[in-house]
Design a protein around this motif. Sequence first.
Motif, mmCIF file in Angstrom:
data_model
loop_
_atom_site.group_PDB
_atom_site.id
_atom_site.type_symbol
_atom_site.label_atom_id
_atom_site.label_comp_id
_atom_site.label_asym_id
_atom_site.label_seq_id
_atom_site.Cartn_x
_atom_site.Cartn_y
_atom_site.Cartn_z
ATOM 1 N N ASP A 1 0.797 -0.942 0.247
ATOM 2 C CA ASP A 1 0.387 -0.224 -0.047
ATOM 3 C C ASP A 1 0.778 1.392 -0.444
ATOM 4 O O ASP A 1 1.826 1.431 0.872
ATOM 5 N N PRO A 2 0.674 1.964 -1.098
ATOM 6 C CA PRO A 2 1.679 2.953 -1.101
ATOM 7 C C PRO A 2 2.007 4.100 -0.063
ATOM 8 O O PRO A 2 1.713 5.196 0.394
ATOM 9 N N GLU A 3 0.101 4.262 0.688
ATOM 10 C CA GLU A 3 -0.328 5.302 1.877
ATOM 11 C C GLU A 3 0.926 4.900 3.103
ATOM 12 O O GLU A 3 0.620 5.692 4.341
ATOM 13 N N CYS A 4 1.199 3.335 2.874
ATOM 14 C CA CYS A 4 1.613 2.963 3.930
ATOM 15 C C CYS A 4 3.065 4.204 4.757
ATOM 16 O O CYS A 4 3.619 3.651 5.433
ATOM 17 N N PHE A 5 3.823 4.579 3.230
ATOM 18 C CA PHE A 5 4.891 5.326 3.667
ATOM 19 C C PHE A 5 4.824 6.627 3.301
ATOM 20 O O PHE A 5 5.104 7.756 3.157
#
Length: 55
Positions: free
Chosen positions: A51-55
Amino acid sequence: MEWTEEFITHAQHELTAMVNDWKYDYGADDRAFVAMLLWMVLKLNPEADIDPECF
């Protein structure tokens, strides 16, 4: 192998030590290490759903 609390704690300590060694050797920042670790995950498992939102 079972993912016990002891196994996870040990793995976290090992990863932290490895990142600190890399920082000392190469002088990279946290963001560069996140990118390198994610690259390693994708090399091991190209189908990983990150998930690109995790970083």
